[in-house]
Design a protein around this motif. Structure first.
Motif, PDB file in Angstrom:
ATOM      1  N   ALA A  83     -40.942  -7.661  49.743  1.00 14.43           N
ATOM      2  CA  ALA A  83     -41.483  -8.274  50.957  1.00 14.43           C
ATOM      3  C   ALA A  83     -40.591  -9.414  51.453  1.00 14.43           C
ATOM      4  N   VAL A  84     -40.092 -10.243  50.537  1.00 13.30           N
ATOM      5  CA  VAL A  84     -39.256 -11.370  50.953  1.00 13.30           C
ATOM      6  C   VAL A  84     -37.875 -10.875  51.400  1.00 13.30           C
ATOM      7  N   VAL A  85     -37.340  -9.860  50.746  1.00 13.58           N
ATOM      8  CA  VAL A  85     -36.068  -9.285  51.200  1.00 13.58           C
ATOM      9  C   VAL A  85     -36.225  -8.707  52.609  1.00 13.58           C
ATOM     10  N   SER A 103     -24.305 -19.506  53.948  1.00 11.26           N
ATOM     11  CA  SER A 103     -24.744 -18.536  52.941  1.00 11.26           C
ATOM     12  C   SER A 103     -25.567 -19.214  51.852  1.00 11.26           C
ATOM     13  N   LEU A 104     -25.128 -20.394  51.446  1.00  8.01           N
ATOM     14  CA  LEU A 104     -25.861 -21.141  50.429  1.00  8.01           C
ATOM     15  C   LEU A 104     -27.254 -21.512  50.939  1.00  8.01           C
ATOM     16  N   VAL A 105     -27.343 -21.960  52.175  1.00  5.07           N
ATOM     17  CA  VAL A 105     -28.636 -22.333  52.753  1.00  5.07           C
ATOM     18  C   VAL A 105     -29.561 -21.120  52.803  1.00  5.07           C
ATOM     19  N   HIS A 106     -29.050 -19.982  53.234  1.00  2.00           N
ATOM     20  CA  HIS A 106     -29.862 -18.762  53.277  1.00  2.00           C
ATOM     21  C   HIS A 106     -30.358 -18.397  51.879  1.00  2.00           C
ATOM     22  N   ALA A 107     -29.498 -18.446  50.899  1.00  2.00           N
ATOM     23  CA  ALA A 107     -29.898 -18.092  49.536  1.00  2.00           C
ATOM     24  C   ALA A 107     -30.979 -19.042  49.021  1.00  2.00           C
ATOM     25  N   PRO A 122     -25.002  -9.447  58.955  1.00  2.00           N
ATOM     26  CA  PRO A 122     -25.246  -8.753  57.688  1.00  2.00           C
ATOM     27  C   PRO A 122     -24.935  -9.625  56.475  1.00  2.00           C
ATOM     28  N   VAL A 123     -23.983 -10.558  56.607  1.00  2.00           N
ATOM     29  CA  VAL A 123     -23.669 -11.461  55.489  1.00  2.00           C
ATOM     30  C   VAL A 123     -24.857 -12.385  55.230  1.00  2.00           C
ATOM     31  N   SER A 168     -27.013 -12.696  51.902  1.00  2.00           N
ATOM     32  CA  SER A 168     -27.286 -13.996  51.286  1.00  2.00           C
ATOM     33  C   SER A 168     -28.782 -14.182  51.051  1.00  2.00           C
ATOM     34  N   ASN A 169     -29.601 -13.707  51.985  1.00  2.47           N
ATOM     35  CA  ASN A 169     -31.051 -13.771  51.810  1.00  2.47           C
ATOM     36  C   ASN A 169     -31.472 -12.979  50.573  1.00  2.47           C
TER      37      ASN A 169
END
Length: 130
Positions: free
Chosen positions: A83-85, A46-50, A106-107, A111-112
């Motif tokens: 756009a990024v979301v 999750s941290l990496v995605h964020a 979905p998690v 996170s994104n």
């Protein structure tokens, strides 16, 4: 005209390059990924995605700011955010469609989006420095 297009594209090189890094990293087969540490509260994934998507938004906003043919309005910032979301959501759909040991999560999509919010806050705090 061709010279103008190449100069203008240079403003977006970092953002586009980072998008390619995201696509390669998130669409690799599951067995090609290194093991990740297990954390109790927040998962490393999750941290990496964020971080990936927060950085993507930040780089896109920086490119839009530096492009002399554009005026960075609140509507343009909102459009870049959206756009990024949507790009983050598309990555999750692609993970499920590719049948390479990855699955849409979905998690991860959440996170994104959280990363985009953090990227936007970072942008708002630092935009006067650019």
């Amino acid at each position: 005209m061709l010279k103008f297009l190449s100069v203008r594209n240079a403003y977006y090189a970092l953002a586009l390059g980072w998008a390619v890094v995201i696509l390669i990293g998130t669409l690799l087969p599951a067995n090609a990924l290194p093991p990740t540490p297990q954390w109790d509260f927040l998962t490393f994934d999750s941290l990496v995605h964020a971080v990936l998507f927060g950085t993507q938004l930040f780089l896109l906003l920086l490119a839009l700011l530096r492009d002399p043919s554009l005026s960075l309005t609140p509507w343009l910032v909102a459009g870049a955010f959206l756009a990024v979301v949507l790009f983050g959501g598309l990555v999750e759909v692609l993970q499920g469609a590719m049948a390479m040991g990855r699955a849409p999560d979905p998690v991860d999509a959440l996170s994104n989006a959280i990363g985009c919010v953090l990227g936007l806050f970072t942008w708002l705090l630092l935009r006067g420095r650019f």
